[in-house]
Design a protein around this motif. Structure first.
Motif, PDB file in Angstrom:
ATOM      1  N   ILE A 193     -12.504   7.163   1.403  1.00 35.52           N
ATOM      2  CA  ILE A 193     -11.814   6.259   2.327  1.00 35.52           C
ATOM      3  C   ILE A 193     -10.990   5.245   1.546  1.00 35.52           C
ATOM      4  O   ILE A 193     -11.391   4.816   0.446  1.00 35.52           O
ATOM      5  CB  ILE A 193     -12.850   5.521   3.215  1.00 35.52           C
ATOM      6  CG1 ILE A 193     -13.591   6.555   4.077  1.00 35.52           C
ATOM      7  CG2 ILE A 193     -12.184   4.473   4.112  1.00 35.52           C
ATOM      8  CD1 ILE A 193     -14.817   6.007   4.743  1.00 35.52           C
ATOM      9  N   GLY A 194      -9.807   4.918   2.083  1.00 31.04           N
ATOM     10  CA  GLY A 194      -8.998   3.864   1.468  1.00 31.04           C
ATOM     11  C   GLY A 194      -7.781   4.405   0.738  1.00 31.04           C
ATOM     12  O   GLY A 194      -7.582   5.623   0.628  1.00 31.04           O
ATOM     13  N   MET A 195      -7.005   3.456   0.225  1.00 28.19           N
ATOM     14  CA  MET A 195      -5.729   3.811  -0.389  1.00 28.19           C
ATOM     15  C   MET A 195      -5.888   4.705  -1.619  1.00 28.19           C
ATOM     16  O   MET A 195      -5.193   5.692  -1.775  1.00 28.19           O
ATOM     17  CB  MET A 195      -5.000   2.527  -0.777  1.00 28.19           C
ATOM     18  CG  MET A 195      -3.635   2.761  -1.352  1.00 28.19           C
ATOM     19  SD  MET A 195      -2.913   1.221  -1.896  1.00 28.19           S
ATOM     20  CE  MET A 195      -3.865   0.889  -3.358  1.00 28.19           C
TER      21      MET A 195
ATOM     22  N   GLU B  58       0.839  -1.218   0.000  1.00 25.68           N
ATOM     23  CA  GLU B  58       0.000   0.000   0.000  1.00 25.68           C
ATOM     24  C   GLU B  58       0.863   1.253   0.000  1.00 25.68           C
ATOM     25  O   GLU B  58       0.620   2.201  -0.756  1.00 25.68           O
ATOM     26  CB  GLU B  58      -0.934  -0.003   1.225  1.00 25.68           C
ATOM     27  CG  GLU B  58      -2.140  -0.912   1.038  1.00 25.68           C
ATOM     28  CD  GLU B  58      -2.864  -1.213   2.353  1.00 25.68           C
ATOM     29  OE1 GLU B  58      -3.928  -1.835   2.297  1.00 25.68           O
ATOM     30  OE2 GLU B  58      -2.350  -0.843   3.432  1.00 25.68           O
TER      31      GLU B  58
ATOM     32  N   GLY C 136      -8.084   5.860   6.580  1.00 28.08           N
ATOM     33  CA  GLY C 136      -8.162   4.427   6.320  1.00 28.08           C
ATOM     34  C   GLY C 136      -7.426   3.980   5.086  1.00 28.08           C
ATOM     35  O   GLY C 136      -7.839   3.054   4.406  1.00 28.08           O
ATOM     36  N   ALA C 137      -6.311   4.658   4.781  1.00 29.07           N
ATOM     37  CA  ALA C 137      -5.593   4.324   3.558  1.00 29.07           C
ATOM     38  C   ALA C 137      -4.652   3.153   3.727  1.00 29.07           C
ATOM     39  O   ALA C 137      -4.174   2.579   2.771  1.00 29.07           O
ATOM     40  CB  ALA C 137      -4.802   5.539   3.077  1.00 29.07           C
TER      41      ALA C 137
ATOM     42  N   THR D  47     -15.072   7.675  -3.518  1.00 31.35           N
ATOM     43  CA  THR D  47     -15.103   7.448  -2.070  1.00 31.35           C
ATOM     44  C   THR D  47     -14.043   8.328  -1.420  1.00 31.35           C
ATOM     45  O   THR D  47     -13.146   8.816  -2.109  1.00 31.35           O
ATOM     46  CB  THR D  47     -14.824   5.973  -1.719  1.00 31.35           C
ATOM     47  OG1 THR D  47     -14.701   5.843  -0.303  1.00 31.35           O
ATOM     48  CG2 THR D  47     -13.537   5.487  -2.366  1.00 31.35           C
TER      49      THR D  47
END
Lengths: 359, 218
Positions: free
Chosen positions: B87-89, B15, B168-169, B85
């Motif tokens: 949220i996230g990578m 990531e 939240g990545a 989104t």
């Protein structure tokens, strides 16, 4: 024969008939309140080497940059090969600049291009194919004496070699005019001589017109056909090199020549007095075919002889230019006879004073 | 380290690599032209236009003065618009790129400004246009320095990506905070720090090697 006459067959004669490559008239350029160029008119004729000399800050760099539109004059006319360029836009100037090669004091080579890529760059700009421009670059590498260096990077070259690349690059697109901006000022004397030799050879072999600016009279003397002296943005003197060297008309020119022409040694000058006591010291200037024989003739004229204090005969553009200082012994009519003899042969004679040490 | 923990570690490593690589690539593609524009429109530049220069400089300074953690939150609507989104990578790549672009633009500006003006003048004197000057002079001559600046940008991005854990990545930094710091698992912390040191050293070494190969100055 007097100084003002140009001997027959001299290059300066032939030039007057040739078409001008550059014609400036009334060019002015100010930076704020200070004029950098203050009404310059100058013509560079096809095939000649014109040297423009001046101290730093005299306006010569600004002037040379006006010729390819890197600098824009405030007023006046600049014609390159008959075309007025002062009104051209940046885009319209680009093809004009391709007719003008330029070499620089600090060479301005691209550090990440090889010798051949540097030389080929003007051709790339002009839209040549890669094959044709590398072939042309190879020719030029031979011309400037850098065989075997095509794939070298500039960092691997000496100053003289870098300037050779600069010259090859400037010549790549077969320009009508080569501008040289203090091209030898960053080089040692020996390298300077070889670069000037190369420029002269290029001028002779390819017939490229050269305008060079410098602050060194030695450069002018070695290579130029004509010289223009610039001071405070104005051309103060202009003419064939030998004639300006033999007979400078302005203080600026005399000052610029002081390091290269014979001058009365300071310790002799210091003891000269005005009243006639001791030896009379004469300054003598003469150019032309008689210059070399003048002293021999003078010793025949004066039974008591004379003393050579300083100076001699120089050769500039195949012209004999004599400048010497002699001491005439204080005998009856020796001084008058000497002056009469010298003037009869066209020399410029000046009595500088008397040296009481020699009686 | 348990197998579950190890899997988590490997996933976090990738990531970090993807976030850094993607935002690095975007900041290079956007930052280099922006750096060129800053130099070209600046005083004495090849397309001098001081008004445009001031506006560009103000935008660059604006983004650079906002702390990254705030930028991360402030850009949430933009991120949602682009990625779908917040949220996230993939969502983290948007603020990372937006933060790194002006950063690299300034680095590129410094590199490009150091190109000898005499070279620009020489190519103008040959009849080259602005595009020729950019392509044959500014970018090639500045290239070693541009690469060195990009190396620094990448390393800065690795550090910044740790903060992206806040949305939240994931990534190594996030792993170190959640397990190493909040759960007192010292082994995880040490492993993360060791890997980060290795990654940073590897990037710096590769960057330095490339600079040395590209640089032909004496």
């Amino acid at each position: 024969m007097t100084l003002q006459q140009t001997p027959a067959g001299h290059p300066a004669d032939a030039e007057s008939g040739r078409e001008p490559v550059v014609r400036l008239s009334g060019v002015r350029r100010h930076f704020g309140q200070t004029p950098a160029i203050d009404g310059v008119s100058l013509t560079v004729r096809k095939g000649e080497i014109l040297g423009l000399i001046g101290r730093s800050g005299a306006g010569k760099s600004t002037l040379i940059r006006c010729l390819n539109g890197l600098e824009r004059p405030d007023s006046g006319s600049i014609q390159i090969e008959g075309r007025e360029i002062t009104k051209l836009s940046e885009e319209e100037l680009q093809p004009v600049r391709r007719r003008i090669g330029m070499i620089f004091q600090h060479f301005n080579l691209l550090s990440r291009k090889t010798v051949e890529e540097n030389i080929a760059l003007p051709l790339k700009i002009a839209g040549w194919t890669k094959e044709k421009r590398l072939a042309r670059a190879a020719e030029l590498i031979d011309l400037v004496g850098l065989s075997g260096k095509a794939r070298s990077y500039p960092s691997a070259l000496s100053g003289g070699q870098k300037q050779r690349v600069g010259i090859a690059r400037a010549l790549a697109a077969s320009p009508a005019l080569l501008l040289s901006d203090e091209a030898t000022s960053a080089l040692d004397p020996e390298t300077t001589a070889s670069i000037l030799e190369l420029l002269k050879d290029i001028n002779k072999r390819l017939g490229v017109t050269i305008l060079l600016i410098t602050h060194e009279m030695e450069v002018i003397r070695t290579i130029a056909d004509r010289v223009a002296v610039i001071d405070a943005g104005r051309i103060v003197e202009e003419g064939p090199v030998w004639s300006v060297f033999a007979n400078p008309h302005t203080e600026t020119t005399r000052n610029m020549l002081s390091g290269i022409r014979p001058n009365l040694p300071p310790h002799v000058a210091a003891r000269l007095v005005g009243e006639p006591s001791g030896e009379a010291i004469l300054g003598v200037d003469l150019s032309g075919p008689d210059a070399g024989n003048l002293l021999a003739g003078l010793s025949a004229e004066l039974p008591d002889g004379f003393r050579l204090v300083h100076g001699g005969v120089d050769h500039i553009q195949q012209q004999s230019v004599a400048r010497f200082f002699i001491g005439i012994p204080p005998a009856a009519d020796a001084l008058a006879r000497a002056i009469a003899y010298l003037q009869r042969h066209g020399a410029k004679v000046e009595v500088l004073g008397h040296d009481p040490r020699h009686v | 380290m348990t197998p579950v923990m190890f899997d988590l570690f490997v996933r976090s490593f990738w990531e970090t690599v993807i976030m850094t690589a993607a935002s690095g690539a975007i900041s290079l593609l956007a930052g280099l032209p922006l750096g060129l524009a800053l130099v070209a429109t600046g005083r004495g530049g090849i397309a001098e236009n001081l008004w445009i220069n001031r506006i560009l400089a103000a935008i660059v300074n604006g983004f650079r003065s906002v702390p990254f953690i705030i930028l991360l939150v402030a850009l949430i609507p933009v991120t949602r618009f682009i990625v779908g989104t917040s949220i996230g990578m993939w969502a983290a790549i948007v603020p990372l790129s937006i933060a790194a672009t002006p950063y690299y633009a300034r680095m590129a500006e410094v590199s490009l400004r150091e190109v000898d003006r005499g070279l620009v003048e020489a190519v103008r004197a040959m009849g080259g246009n602005r595009w020729t000057i950019v392509r044959e002079v500014l970018v090639p001559e500045a290239l070693p320095s541009l690469v060195a600046g990009f190396t620094v940008t990448l390393i800065t991005l690795i550090g910044a990506s740790a903060m992206a854990g806040a949305i939240g990545a994931g990534g190594l930094g996030d792993l170190a905070i959640r397990y190493g710091y909040q759960r007192f698992e010292t082994a995880v912390m040490i492993a993360v720090v060791a890997v980060l040191i290795l990654v940073v050293c590897a990037i710096q070494w590769a960057g330095d090697r490339l600079v040395a190969r590209l640089d032909h100055k004496a």
